[in-house]
Scaffold this motif. Structure first.
Motif, PDB file in Angstrom:
ATOM      1  N   ALA A 391       0.883  -1.238   0.083  1.00 21.65           N
ATOM      2  CA  ALA A 391       0.056   0.058  -0.327  1.00 21.65           C
ATOM      3  C   ALA A 391       1.010   1.319  -0.112  1.00 21.65           C
ATOM      4  CB  ALA A 391      -0.977  -0.147   1.170  1.00 21.65           C
ATOM      5  N   TRP A 392       2.085   1.343   0.711  1.00 23.37           N
ATOM      6  CA  TRP A 392       2.888   2.594   0.790  1.00 23.37           C
ATOM      7  C   TRP A 392       3.373   3.002  -0.850  1.00 23.37           C
ATOM      8  CZ3 TRP A 392       7.965   1.744  -0.486  1.00 23.37           C
ATOM      9  CH2 TRP A 392       8.613   0.498  -0.444  1.00 23.37           C
ATOM     10  N   LEU A 393       3.477   1.830  -1.600  1.00 26.94           N
ATOM     11  CA  LEU A 393       3.732   2.332  -3.041  1.00 26.94           C
ATOM     12  C   LEU A 393       2.873   3.214  -3.639  1.00 26.94           C
ATOM     13  CD1 LEU A 393       5.671  -0.961  -3.978  1.00 26.94           C
ATOM     14  CD2 LEU A 393       6.738   1.195  -3.554  1.00 26.94           C
ATOM     15  N   HIS A 394       1.656   3.259  -3.335  1.00 31.05           N
ATOM     16  CA  HIS A 394       0.577   3.885  -3.592  1.00 31.05           C
ATOM     17  C   HIS A 394       0.585   5.257  -3.424  1.00 31.05           C
ATOM     18  CE1 HIS A 394      -1.624   0.367  -5.469  1.00 31.05           C
ATOM     19  NE2 HIS A 394      -1.133  -0.034  -4.432  1.00 31.05           N
ATOM     20  N   GLN A 395       1.240   5.599  -2.365  1.00 25.13           N
ATOM     21  CA  GLN A 395       1.452   7.037  -1.906  1.00 25.13           C
ATOM     22  C   GLN A 395       2.540   7.884  -2.802  1.00 25.13           C
ATOM     23  OE1 GLN A 395      -0.520   8.148   0.891  1.00 25.13           O
ATOM     24  NE2 GLN A 395      -1.262   5.862   0.509  1.00 25.13           N
ATOM     25  N   PRO A 396       2.173   9.130  -2.878  1.00 24.20           N
ATOM     26  CA  PRO A 396       3.021   9.972  -3.766  1.00 24.20           C
ATOM     27  C   PRO A 396       4.385   9.884  -3.262  1.00 24.20           C
ATOM     28  CG  PRO A 396       0.937  11.243  -3.116  1.00 24.20           C
ATOM     29  CD  PRO A 396       1.072  10.112  -2.387  1.00 24.20           C
ATOM     30  N   GLY A 397       5.438  10.035  -4.458  1.00 24.63           N
ATOM     31  CA  GLY A 397       6.830   9.923  -3.877  1.00 24.63           C
ATOM     32  C   GLY A 397       7.513  10.320  -5.043  1.00 24.63           C
ATOM     33  N   ALA A 398       8.580  10.845  -4.636  1.00 28.80           N
ATOM     34  CA  ALA A 398       9.888  11.380  -5.781  1.00 28.80           C
ATOM     35  C   ALA A 398      11.149  10.472  -5.473  1.00 28.80           C
ATOM     36  CB  ALA A 398      10.124  12.769  -5.676  1.00 28.80           C
ATOM     37  N   SER A 399      11.521  10.153  -6.701  1.00 24.82           N
ATOM     38  CA  SER A 399      12.691   9.290  -6.669  1.00 24.82           C
ATOM     39  C   SER A 399      13.482   9.233  -7.897  1.00 24.82           C
ATOM     40  CB  SER A 399      12.141   7.563  -6.863  1.00 24.82           C
ATOM     41  OG  SER A 399      11.546   7.550  -8.050  1.00 24.82           O
ATOM     42  N   PHE A 400      14.808   8.801  -7.577  1.00 24.41           N
ATOM     43  CA  PHE A 400      16.006   8.685  -8.931  1.00 24.41           C
ATOM     44  C   PHE A 400      16.320   7.209  -8.701  1.00 24.41           C
ATOM     45  CE2 PHE A 400      16.181  13.185  -8.245  1.00 24.41           C
ATOM     46  CZ  PHE A 400      16.898  13.637  -9.083  1.00 24.41           C
ATOM     47  N   VAL A 401      16.450   6.800 -10.011  1.00 22.04           N
ATOM     48  CA  VAL A 401      17.035   5.415 -10.218  1.00 22.04           C
ATOM     49  C   VAL A 401      18.544   5.668 -10.817  1.00 22.04           C
ATOM     50  CG1 VAL A 401      16.787   3.271 -11.255  1.00 22.04           C
ATOM     51  CG2 VAL A 401      14.543   4.373 -10.063  1.00 22.04           C
ATOM     52  N   THR A 402      19.358   5.158 -10.253  1.00 26.40           N
ATOM     53  CA  THR A 402      20.864   4.904 -11.067  1.00 26.40           C
ATOM     54  C   THR A 402      21.331   3.584 -11.352  1.00 26.40           C
ATOM     55  OG1 THR A 402      21.302   6.998  -9.203  1.00 26.40           O
ATOM     56  CG2 THR A 402      23.289   5.723 -10.610  1.00 26.40           C
ATOM     57  N   ILE A 453      21.699  -1.584  -9.622  1.00 24.99           N
ATOM     58  CA  ILE A 453      20.582  -0.608  -9.505  1.00 24.99           C
ATOM     59  C   ILE A 453      20.543   0.057  -8.094  1.00 24.99           C
ATOM     60  CG2 ILE A 453      18.031  -0.237  -9.144  1.00 24.99           C
ATOM     61  CD1 ILE A 453      17.700  -2.560 -11.436  1.00 24.99           C
ATOM     62  N   GLU A 454      20.433   1.438  -7.953  1.00 29.12           N
ATOM     63  CA  GLU A 454      20.205   2.137  -6.816  1.00 29.12           C
ATOM     64  C   GLU A 454      18.870   2.791  -7.016  1.00 29.12           C
ATOM     65  OE1 GLU A 454      22.108   5.958  -4.922  1.00 29.12           O
ATOM     66  OE2 GLU A 454      23.550   4.433  -5.091  1.00 29.12           O
ATOM     67  N   VAL A 455      18.178   3.083  -5.956  1.00 27.31           N
ATOM     68  CA  VAL A 455      16.956   3.697  -5.604  1.00 27.31           C
ATOM     69  C   VAL A 455      17.169   4.831  -4.686  1.00 27.31           C
ATOM     70  CG1 VAL A 455      14.520   3.719  -5.814  1.00 27.31           C
ATOM     71  CG2 VAL A 455      15.466   1.937  -6.979  1.00 27.31           C
ATOM     72  N   SER A 456      16.824   6.091  -4.794  1.00 23.79           N
ATOM     73  CA  SER A 456      16.892   7.022  -4.041  1.00 23.79           C
ATOM     74  C   SER A 456      15.389   7.600  -3.671  1.00 23.79           C
ATOM     75  CB  SER A 456      17.819   7.990  -4.452  1.00 23.79           C
ATOM     76  OG  SER A 456      19.105   7.736  -4.321  1.00 23.79           O
ATOM     77  N   VAL A 457      14.805   7.490  -2.643  1.00 24.40           N
ATOM     78  CA  VAL A 457      13.485   8.145  -2.495  1.00 24.40           C
ATOM     79  C   VAL A 457      13.691   9.675  -1.685  1.00 24.40           C
ATOM     80  CG1 VAL A 457      11.345   7.832  -1.281  1.00 24.40           C
ATOM     81  CG2 VAL A 457      12.318   5.698  -1.867  1.00 24.40           C
ATOM     82  N   LEU A 458      13.225  10.630  -2.143  1.00 23.36           N
ATOM     83  CA  LEU A 458      13.648  11.901  -1.798  1.00 23.36           C
ATOM     84  C   LEU A 458      12.153  12.360  -0.908  1.00 23.36           C
ATOM     85  CD1 LEU A 458      15.240  11.347  -4.468  1.00 23.36           C
ATOM     86  CD2 LEU A 458      14.962  13.787  -4.867  1.00 23.36           C
ATOM     87  N   SER A 459      12.818  13.248   0.099  1.00 22.92           N
ATOM     88  CA  SER A 459      11.733  14.080   0.693  1.00 22.92           C
ATOM     89  C   SER A 459      11.252  15.232   0.075  1.00 22.92           C
ATOM     90  CB  SER A 459      12.416  14.547   1.941  1.00 22.92           C
ATOM     91  OG  SER A 459      13.412  15.615   1.783  1.00 22.92           O
ATOM     92  N   LYS A 460      10.177  16.011   0.498  1.00 23.57           N
ATOM     93  CA  LYS A 460       9.777  17.188  -0.033  1.00 23.57           C
ATOM     94  C   LYS A 460      10.879  18.279  -0.076  1.00 23.57           C
ATOM     95  CE  LYS A 460       5.935  20.667  -0.224  1.00 23.57           C
ATOM     96  NZ  LYS A 460       4.823  20.874   0.525  1.00 23.57           N
ATOM     97  N   PRO A 461      11.248  18.974  -1.052  1.00 20.10           N
ATOM     98  CA  PRO A 461      12.162  20.029  -1.038  1.00 20.10           C
ATOM     99  C   PRO A 461      11.850  21.263  -0.208  1.00 20.10           C
ATOM    100  CG  PRO A 461      12.117  19.516  -3.218  1.00 20.10           C
ATOM    101  CD  PRO A 461      10.849  18.879  -2.557  1.00 20.10           C
ATOM    102  N   GLU A 462      12.782  21.715   0.633  1.00 18.98           N
ATOM    103  CA  GLU A 462      12.497  22.655   1.471  1.00 18.98           C
ATOM    104  C   GLU A 462      13.252  24.024   1.216  1.00 18.98           C
ATOM    105  OE1 GLU A 462      14.300  23.485   5.796  1.00 18.98           O
ATOM    106  OE2 GLU A 462      13.390  21.785   5.609  1.00 18.98           O
ATOM    107  N   PRO A 463      12.737  24.908   0.928  1.00 20.05           N
ATOM    108  CA  PRO A 463      13.364  26.289   0.718  1.00 20.05           C
ATOM    109  C   PRO A 463      14.420  26.642   1.975  1.00 20.05           C
ATOM    110  CG  PRO A 463      11.003  26.635   0.242  1.00 20.05           C
ATOM    111  CD  PRO A 463      11.259  25.359   1.090  1.00 20.05           C
TER     112      PRO A 463
END
Length: 544
Positions: A391-402, A453-463
């Motif tokens: 279920a947690w994969l259905h939540q909005p998220g930002a990622s990078f794949v290397t 493969i590397e997967v990075s999950v990002l937090s929301k950018p903070e000004p």
């Protein structure tokens, strides 16, 4: 014999006129009184009414809060008569008016309904007239693009009676003001890359907006048209090339923008949709970003035309960015660091990831890529199966794949801001990193087993409230912060927190990121002119 332009690219459009005249006429309004009112007061009132409707829809529903701040860099808007599609177009234009005073040039690309062309064509006209006044053509930008992009040529006939570009101009005049220039183009039979090359040549900085003009399906029964349009909307929102002309009359311009967004790592955000049978009632995009809760159909069997609006912001960028060859070393540094299930954060908003998140995300990325390359095991769960099971994969998220091969970088693409479910974000970036990183040839099936493969999950950018370079370097947390810098003049770049492994000194970290953004590593500022934001990541890598 092959013909080459002065940049060494084969000219696939021999015989096309590629030189603008010194003096050119004003192109008169061709569809005033038909697609929109010919009377200036009536036209102004209609546009204002439709913009007010869109503003209310965006703000009263809270939809605007789901969108990035600032004006979009690009929009896709319909081009039918204003009484049919004006409210749908107004959704995008109500957001675009945020750029009033900053945006001074609109690059408008529409399809050809009357006179076909091969490639993309601009007119010789020095300006376009509408009932609201005359808008100059930016001939300098036009000529520069003509000199560097082989697929762009000059063709007045295709513009003479074409409405797709013209109907966008009064909206642009109203939301952006009098200090506006345009580059008007019609795209005929052309590949996504060919149209994308034109868009990249004219991309510019915050002074430029890209406007793509397209309706969706034409003259299907209402119930069928909605079904077709919903599928097309989902494909555009997921950048699923190519869109076919029988699904969107502006498919060629749309495909060019999708090509540009894929190469820049920019998401396309669905805003809302309607049909000519909806009486101007627009259905906003749902939370998943690809569907809309449409109103009931009054006459399901009546033929209709479909409309939708989309927007693109530059706040969600590819790690590869648009860096030049001189910046590739910095880009490599940004991704060529081994991290194993490590959290680069003390306060990440991704702290709710489960303990086995790394194993699941890596498996998801590898499964998605295997299927794309045709090396998947049919008996094993698919990427969709993996997402459905968590279920947690259905939540909005930002990622990078290397991706790395034998320790060497092989591709890296991602987004900075969450705009779709995390599972889908990771699965699509796995494929993007393999085949759409412009620094590398696409990965082939024979390489699959050699990839790490590397997967990075990002937090929301903070000004970051820092007004100078010195203040930025003092505020950074080495080993924790990913950093985004943006001078609002086309220089924007990011480093993941993994870069601290190679650049542990804050001054060096900032210097290399400035170079990646196309600025001097010694660039300094004291006036807050460089906007800075930070974020944190959870990074997971396969164990070899």
């Amino acid at each position: 014999m092959m013909r080459f332009t002065n940049n060494g690219v084969e000219n696939r459009f021999p015989g096309a006129d590629r030189t603008l005249p010194e003096h050119a006429a004003i192109r008169p309004a061709a569809v005033a009184g038909a697609f929109y009112p010919a009377d200036a007061h009536e036209l102004r009132s209609l546009i204002d009414e439709q913009l007010d409707y869109a503003r209310g829809l965006l703000h009263d529903t809270g939809f605007a809060h789901r969108l990035p701040a600032g004006a979009p860099k690009a929009v896709i808007v319909p081009h039918a008569g204003y009484v049919y599609s004006g409210t749908t177009a107004a959704l995008a234009y109500a957001l675009l008016e945020r750029g009033r005073g900053t945006i001074h040039r609109a690059v408008i690309i529409g399809p050809t309904h009357r006179v076909p062309v091969r490639g993309i064509a601009c007119p010789t006209a020095s300006a376009f007239a509408t009932p609201l006044g005359t808008v100059p053509v930016d001939h300098d930008a036009e000529q520069q693009a003509l000199a560097t992009v082989p697929s762009l040529s000059i063709n007045d006939a295709t513009h003479a009676r074409e409405h797709a570009v013209e109907v966008q101009i009064p909206f642009l005049q109203r939301v952006l003001g009098d200090n506006l220039t345009i580059v008007a183009m019609n795209a005929g039979d052309a590949s996504p890359r060919e149209v994308g090359d034109v868009i990249r040549a004219l991309w510019g900085g915050p002074e430029t907006v890209i406007v793509i003009s397209s309706d969706l399906s034409h003259y299907h029964p209402h119930y069928e048209g909605r079904e077709l349009d919903d599928e097309t909307i989902q494909r555009i929102a997921t950048r699923d090339l190519p869109i076919r002309p029988n699904r969107a009359c502006g498919a060629y311009p749309v495909n060019g923008l999708l090509d540009a967004c894929l190469r820049k790592g920019l998401p396309v955000r669905f805003l809302g949709c309607a049909t000519s049978g909806d009486d101007g009632d627009v259905a906003l995009a749902a939370a998943d970003g690809v569907h809309a809760d449409r109103p009931a159909m009054a006459e399901p069997d009546t033929p209709v035309v479909g409309y939708a609006s989309f927007a693109v912001w530059e706040d969600a960028t590819s790690e590869t960015g648009t860096s030049s060859d001189t910046d590739n070393d910095a880009a490599d540094i940004a991704t060529n660091t081994v991290i194993s299930d490590q959290q680069h954060s003390n306060d990440s908003d991704n702290s709710s990831l489960p303990a086995d998140a790394g194993t699941i995300l890596i498996n998801l990325a590898r499964t998605a890529l295997a299927r794309y390359l045709g090396v998947n095991d049919p008996s094993e769960p698919t990427a969709a199966d993996i997402v459905a099971a968590h279920a947690w994969l259905h939540q909005p998220g930002a990622s990078f794949v290397t991706l790395r091969e034998h320790g060497n970088l092989r591709g890296c693409i991602g987004t900075i801001e969450a705009y779709r479910p995390l599972g889908r974000d990771v699965a699509e970036h796995a494929v993007d990193a393999a085949v759409r990183d412009p620094r590398f040839m696409p990965v082939d099936a024979d390489e699959f087993a050699q990839l790490n493969i590397e997967v990075s999950v990002l937090s929301k950018p903070e000004p970051m409230r820092v007004g100078s370079r010195a203040a930025l370097e003092h505020a950074l947390r080495p080993g924790v912060d990913g950093l985004i810098i943006d001078d609002w003049h086309g220089h924007r770049a990011t480093f993941l927190p993994q870069v601290w492994q190679e650049l542990p000194n804050s001054h060096d970290f900032v210097a290399h990121l400035l170079r990646k953004a196309g600025l001097s590593p010694r660039y300094d500022w004291q006036d807050g002119s460089v906007e800075c934001s930070r974020y944190t990541v959870h990074a997971f890598e396969e164990q070899s």
